[in-house]
Structure formats: structure tokens, C-alpha cells
Enzyme design. Structure first.
Site, PDB file in Angstrom:
ATOM      1  N   LYS A   1     -10.393  -0.782  10.693  1.00 59.42           N
ATOM      2  CA  LYS A   1     -10.443  -2.008   9.799  1.00 59.42           C
ATOM      3  C   LYS A   1     -10.813  -3.284  10.642  1.00 59.42           C
ATOM      4  O   LYS A   1     -11.227  -4.210  10.090  1.00 59.42           O
ATOM      5  CB  LYS A   1      -9.378  -2.431   8.994  1.00 59.42           C
ATOM      6  CG  LYS A   1      -8.792  -1.297   7.869  1.00 59.42           C
ATOM      7  CD  LYS A   1      -7.765  -1.501   7.056  1.00 59.42           C
ATOM      8  CE  LYS A   1      -7.116  -0.212   6.455  1.00 59.42           C
ATOM      9  NZ  LYS A   1      -7.851  -0.016   5.174  1.00 59.42           N
TER      10      LYS A   1
ATOM     11  N   CYS B   1      -4.617   2.465  -3.784  1.00 62.87           N
ATOM     12  CA  CYS B   1      -3.354   3.052  -3.135  1.00 62.87           C
ATOM     13  C   CYS B   1      -2.368   1.973  -3.308  1.00 62.87           C
ATOM     14  O   CYS B   1      -1.540   1.581  -2.457  1.00 62.87           O
ATOM     15  CB  CYS B   1      -3.535   3.054  -1.585  1.00 62.87           C
ATOM     16  SG  CYS B   1      -5.125   4.106  -1.274  1.00 62.87           S
TER      17      CYS B   1
ATOM     18  N   HIS C   1       0.811  -1.071  -0.061  1.00 60.28           N
ATOM     19  CA  HIS C   1      -0.020   0.016  -0.077  1.00 60.28           C
ATOM     20  C   HIS C   1       0.909   1.125   0.005  1.00 60.28           C
ATOM     21  O   HIS C   1       1.820   1.165   0.439  1.00 60.28           O
ATOM     22  CB  HIS C   1      -0.698  -0.217   1.323  1.00 60.28           C
ATOM     23  CG  HIS C   1      -1.816   1.040   1.301  1.00 60.28           C
ATOM     24  ND1 HIS C   1      -1.791   2.182   1.770  1.00 60.28           N
ATOM     25  CD2 HIS C   1      -3.166   0.816   1.180  1.00 60.28           C
ATOM     26  CE1 HIS C   1      -2.782   2.992   1.875  1.00 60.28           C
ATOM     27  NE2 HIS C   1      -3.674   2.102   1.509  1.00 60.28           N
TER      28      HIS C   1
HETATM   29  C1  LIG Z   1      -2.393  -2.771   3.680  1.00 61.67           C
HETATM   30  C2  LIG Z   1      -2.626  -1.394   4.074  1.00 61.67           C
HETATM   31  N1  LIG Z   1      -1.746  -0.464   4.489  1.00 61.67           N
HETATM   32  C3  LIG Z   1      -2.024   0.582   5.049  1.00 61.67           C
HETATM   33  C4  LIG Z   1      -3.214   1.150   5.002  1.00 61.67           C
HETATM   34  C5  LIG Z   1      -3.497   2.508   5.359  1.00 61.67           C
HETATM   35  O1  LIG Z   1      -4.450   2.474   6.934  1.00 61.67           O
HETATM   36  P1  LIG Z   1      -4.985   3.991   7.169  1.00 61.67           P
HETATM   37  O2  LIG Z   1      -5.481   4.519   6.213  1.00 61.67           O
HETATM   38  O3  LIG Z   1      -5.991   3.485   8.407  1.00 61.67           O
HETATM   39  O4  LIG Z   1      -3.903   4.599   7.701  1.00 61.67           O
HETATM   40  C6  LIG Z   1      -4.182   0.384   4.445  1.00 61.67           C
HETATM   41  C7  LIG Z   1      -5.686   0.870   4.479  1.00 61.67           C
HETATM   42  O5  LIG Z   1      -6.346   1.263   3.411  1.00 61.67           O
HETATM   43  C8  LIG Z   1      -4.035  -0.935   4.085  1.00 61.67           C
HETATM   44  O6  LIG Z   1      -4.993  -1.601   3.536  1.00 61.67           O
END
Ligand SMILES: Cc1ncc(COP(=O)(O)O)c(C=O)c1O
Lengths: 398, 136
Positions: free
Chosen positions: A221, A356, A118
Site C-alpha cells: 500500500k 473488509c 478492518h
Molecule cells: C486498515 C487495514 N488493515 C489491514 C489491512 C490488511 O492488509 P493486507 O491485506 O496487506 O494484509 C488493510 C488492507 O486492506 C487495511 O486497510
């Protein structure tokens, strides 16, 4: 009790149709227990933490610290002060990247990041490498989406300081072999940070048996409150790392000649924390533990998508035990955005786009994908409805 | 047909469908019927920014009128740009600049598109306006 009754949003309709919420990987729905806890604290126990002697401050502090204990227990962290509250995974990884950078990374050092990450587990490392003149190296995945662990052996050099991988990619839905990667890293004196944003939801996480050095995740999540997250890190490492934010709560002493830092975890928790949301980790974890462990929906959707004409599923495996119910697809002749738009009007909430993970889209040669991610409250009926809606949408677009 | 007449015709066509799914069908048909757009014109300078899908718009002047052609890799978006072209192509810059684009509100398009696509629609309108202003 029926698990669905605990999630009020499941009763919603959109465009007059029952909502079929399949965007759980973006954020899960909130159970009543979390909503009630948040409301209760906001209504009765609002006070800042640690600072005052009055009764409510003690109550608020207790609630906040109880969440730390619950998280420690949930991920089997050796010590409670290794659990640092953040606003989410993104904050946790940025904090880690900054502080690891200050403590351990110098010019010419190398950081390895998996291709399937991500943006939250890629961009902070790019920023760090730019700041320190360090080198970012890419750990590739194969066509089925599996991390090439053998390639990691080749990538590691004496200059390698850190490897960053997700426990489960938010696109591929495959459980990565963290223990194996951890031992490989540690044999070579390399630290391992795991992005657990998806992992925490689908796996029972034991940071000790995983063997990683850092583990980051978000509350929202895993049925908890938005704006909450955790960075877990090994105490001996966290102690060597300087704080990223200075301010209230994170200091031991402050004078014009300089300041000294409070002990862990407060060193990394500067300023007023989300005093209503963080305590809800307790209820979120209780919810996690009550969730049915059924794999019927996963197996059914996987098999069905594999059989569908013109559909390519990303993140495939012969062993479904390493797959979570998160399915990203591309459909020949149908744009992911068109599909999502039509599904939306049928009441099905799915994600479309680059998710993302732009470099991963490039890796697979697509401009985006369509993702359906299931939670244990999703039913077989919903899975069937999703698949028949998808078939209809594809026919419309052909 | 004048620009206003064309808009009224589209509003009428659109109102035949109660369900948004049917309106999408209509847009998909429009998208499919759009004249082929040459591959070599799919260049970055013709891309409209702000869309999740890619949209290319080409502008030519022909005897004082703006002629638009377009393409998109997403078919509903292609339907939307096709609808815009059917209204605004082959018009003088003045005609375009005098219009307030409010017929789109009558269609309920903006509210019923996802936010990213609604932004895309706004970008398409702005691009058409900008092209008209450039050629005034
Ligand atoms: C694998 C992964 N890493 C990081 C994130 C980022 O999480 P957050 O937006 O809660 O900081 C997400 C969520 O979109 C994710 O699925």
C-alpha cells in the site's frame, strides 16, 4: 521529475479510456524503482539469507538488512531488531495476536478492539479470545466516524491487557488520536497495537512519539512490493513473546530435548523470506518521501461530495487536517455495486462492498459502500472526472 | 415464443448497443421494469448465494411449468435476473434442463461483469437449473 512518470500503470487504458485509479487504499501502484529493484535482485542477487558464506548470499543478506534499516529509520523505531518482516499487515497482526496471546493473555483477560477495524484487526483477536477464553470488547465510533476516546476510559478495567485500533480506518479515512489513546492505555497498564496499513501511507509515522507498543503495516500500500509487511514492536515485549512459526533461521540450538530461539528479529522470521521483495522497502520509502504533500484534491473531493444530493459521506470532520483523501459514500437509491460497475466502464477504478469491515457497515446501517481512495499521483483532472462520472452514474441509476 | 427464439431476441436487442455503458442502460431498464416482488418473500431461503448484492428468487409450479419471480437490491443485477426470468420462466423443467445457457456467452455478459458479479450470474444459473431438476 513528474511523479506520474514513475508509475507505468498510470499509462494504462481500460475499455479504451484512460485508467483513473482510485483504489489506492486496497493497493497502491508500483513505481519503476521498485519494479527495477525487484527485477535486479531476481536477475543478479538471488540467494538465501544468512545461511551461506558465498558472495551472493552476503549480497542478498545485505540488501535484506538494508531494508530493515530503512524501515527503522522511516518509522523512527528505537532499535533495528524491533522491525520484523512479515508478508503483510494481516500476517503481522496474526503473528502479534498469537504471540501476545501466549505471553500475556489468560482466561478472563480483556482485549479492546475498535468498531471501525478492518477484519484483519478484528478476526485474529476473536480467534485469540476463543483460544484463551478471553473477552473481546468493542470500542465504538460516533456517527461521524470518530473513535469515542471517552468510552475507552469506561471500557478499561483491571483485566484489560490490550487495545487494538487502526491509525486510519480503511473506510473512514480519519486519523485516529493514537497518542491520546496510547497515554490512556499506558496509564492503565494496557498495551496498544496499531494497525498502520493506511496510516503508514498518509502520515509520517514516528512510533516513539505515537507511543504505541506495536505497529503493523503492508509494503504494497506504500508503493512497495506485494507480499511484504512489517510488525514493529517494543523490544522488551517482543523478547517475552514466543515465536508463532518454528523452522529454519529462527532457532539458536535444536536438539531432541528441545530448541532455543534465535535473538530478535530472527526469532519471528522463520523460513525463507521474500528475498526479492523485502529489499524493495528501500525504494518504496524513497518514493514515499518524494510524494507531493498537496491537499488540494482531498479538499476539493471532500467539499464536492458533502454538497452532492443523495450522497452520504462516512468519516466527516470540521478539521480536514485529520482526513486523508479516502472517501466512502452511500448513495440514496443507487447500489454501491451498480455505481462501481458503471464507473469501471468509464475507466474509474473504485472499490465497492463491505470493504473488509462488516461490523462497521452494520454500525452505519448499510450493506456496503463505494470508496474512492486517492494517492498523490492522482490529479485534479482525475478528481473532476471521478465526480462527473459519479454524477452520471447516479443519474443512470435513478 | 420458444426458449430459443426468446434467447435470439435478447441477443439481437443486446447487439444494438456497441458500448457497454449502453448495455448497462438496457439492463437497468429491464431491472426497473421487473414486476414488484413482495417484501415478505425476501427471505433468506430465497437468497441466491455468491452475489455481492442480494438476489431473491421465488419458484412456483403452475400446470407443469416453472414460474420464476425475483428481486435484487442492485439494479443491474436485477436487470440480469430479469433477463434470465424472461427466458426461463413459464417453461417446463425439461425445456430448462435441455438448454446449455450458452446464449449468455453470446451476450458477452460473463466477461464484462466484475468477477464477483460473474460469480453471481453463475449462481443464478445454477439455482434455476437446480429448481428445474427438483421439479422434473
Ligand atoms: C486498515 C487495514 N488493515 C489491514 C489491512 C490488511 O492488509 P493486507 O491485506 O496487506 O494484509 C488493510 C488492507 O486492506 C487495511 O486497510
Amino acid at each position: 521529475m513528474n511523479i506520474r512518470e514513475q508509475f507505468p500503470q498510470l499509462e494504462r487504458k481500460v475499455y479504451g479510456k484512460p485508467l483513473v485509479y482510485l483504489d489506492n487504499a486496497a493497493t497502491s501502484l508500483r513505481p519503476r524503482s521498485v519494479i527495477e529493484r525487484w527485477t535486479e535482485i531476481s536477475s543478479h542477487s538471488t540467494s538465501n539469507l544468512h545461511r551461506a558464506v558465498h558472495h551472493i548470499a552476503a549480497e542478498a543478506t545485505e540488501a535484506y538488512e538494508a531494508a530493515r534499516d530503512a524501515v527503522r529509520d522511516f518509522i523512527n523505531a528505537p532499535q533495528r531488531e524491533e522491525v520484523i518482516f512479515t508478508s503483510g499487515t494481516t500476517h503481522a497482526i496474526n503473528l502479534a495476536a498469537w504471540s501476545i496471546g501466549e505471553a500475556f493473555i489468560g482466561e478472563g483477560d480483556e482485549i479492546i478492539v475498535a468498531e471501525s477495524e478492518h477484519h484483519s484487526d478484528l478476526v485474529p483477536w476473536q480467534m485469540l479470545c476463543r483460544r484463551k477464553n478471553a473477552v473481546l470488547k468493542r470500542l465504538k465510533v460516533d456517527d461521524s466516524g470518530h473513535i469515542l476516546t471517552d468510552a475507552l476510559k469506561e471500557l478499561i478495567t483491571p483485566r484489560t491487557k490490550l487495545t487494538c485500533v487502526a491509525h486510519i480506518s480503511n473506510v473512514l479515512g480519519l486519523i485516529n488520536p493514537i497518542s491520546e489513546i496510547a497515554s490512556l492505555c499506558h496509564r492503565n497498564g494496557v498495551m496498544l497495537l496499531v494497525d498502520g496499513a493506511q496510516g503508514i501511507v498518509h502520515q509520517s509515522v514516528d512510533v516513539q512519539s505515537l507511543g504505541c507498543d506495536f505497529y503493523a503495516f503492508s509494503g504494497h500500500k506504500m508503493y512497495g512490493a506485494p507480499g511484504t509487511g512489517v510488525l514493529w514492536g517494543r523490544k522488551d515485549l517482543l523478547e517475552q513473546m514466543p515465536p508463532m512459526f518454528g523452522g529454519g533461521e529462527m532457532i539458536e540450538t535444536v536438539s531432541w530435548s528441545g530448541s532455543t530461539w534465535a535473538p530478535l528479529p530472527r526469532k519471528f522470521e522463520a523460513g525463507t523470506q521474500d528475498i526479492s521483495a523485502v529489499p524493495c522497502f528501500v525504494q518504496a520509502i524513497e518514493t514515499m518521501k518524494q510524494m507531493p504533500q498537496d491537499t488540494q484534491v482531498r479538499d476539493f473531493v471532500y467539499e464536492s461530495l458533502m454538497k452532492m444530493d443523495d450522497v452520504t459521506l462516512f468519516g466527516t470532520t470540521d478539521d480536514l487536517n485529520e482526513k486523508v483523501p479516502l472517501f466512502s459514500i452511500a448513495v440514496k437509491g443507487a447500489h454501491h455495486e451498480d455505481l462501481a460497475l458503471i464507473l469501471d466502464k468509464m475507466g474509474v477504478a473504485v472499490r465497492s462492498g463491505q470493504m473488509c469491515a462488516e461490523p462497521l457497515m452494520d454500525r452505519f446501517g448499510v450493506t456496503g459502500m463505494l470508496r474512492a481512495s486517492f494517492a498523490p499521483y492522482n490529479t485534479m483532472n482525475e478528481a473532476e472526472y471521478f465526480l462527473s462520472s459519479l454524477r452520471k452514474a447516479i443519474t443512470m441509476l435513478k | 415464443m420458444t426458449l430459443k427464439e426468446k434467447q435470439e431476441q435478447i441477443i439481437e436487442d443486446f447487439s444494438l448497443y456497441d458500448e457497454w455503458l449502453d448495455k448497462y442502460e438496457y439492463l437497468i431498464e429491464l431491472g426497473k421494469a421487473l414486476e414488484p416482488f413482495p417484501e415478505e418473500k425476501k427471505t433468506d431461503d430465497r437468497l441466491i448465494n455468491g452475489c455481492q448484492s442480494r438476489v431473491w428468487l421465488d419458484t412456483q409450479m403452475s400446470s407443469g411449468r416453472l414460474v420464476f419471480t425475483a428481486d435484487s437490491d442492485a439494479i443491474i443485477t436485477k436487470g440480469i435476473i430479469s433477463l434470465l426470468i424472461s427466458v426461463y420462466s413459464d417453461r417446463t423443467p425439461e425445456e430448462i434442463l435441455q438448454d446449455d445457457f450458452s446464449f449468455l456467452d453470446a451476450l458477452g455478459l460473463k466477461e464484462n461483469l466484475s468477477p464477483t458479479r460473474a460469480n453471481g450470474l453463475v449462481s443464478m444459473i445454477e439455482t434455476i437449473r437446480a429448481k428445474a431438476a427438483e421439479n422434473e
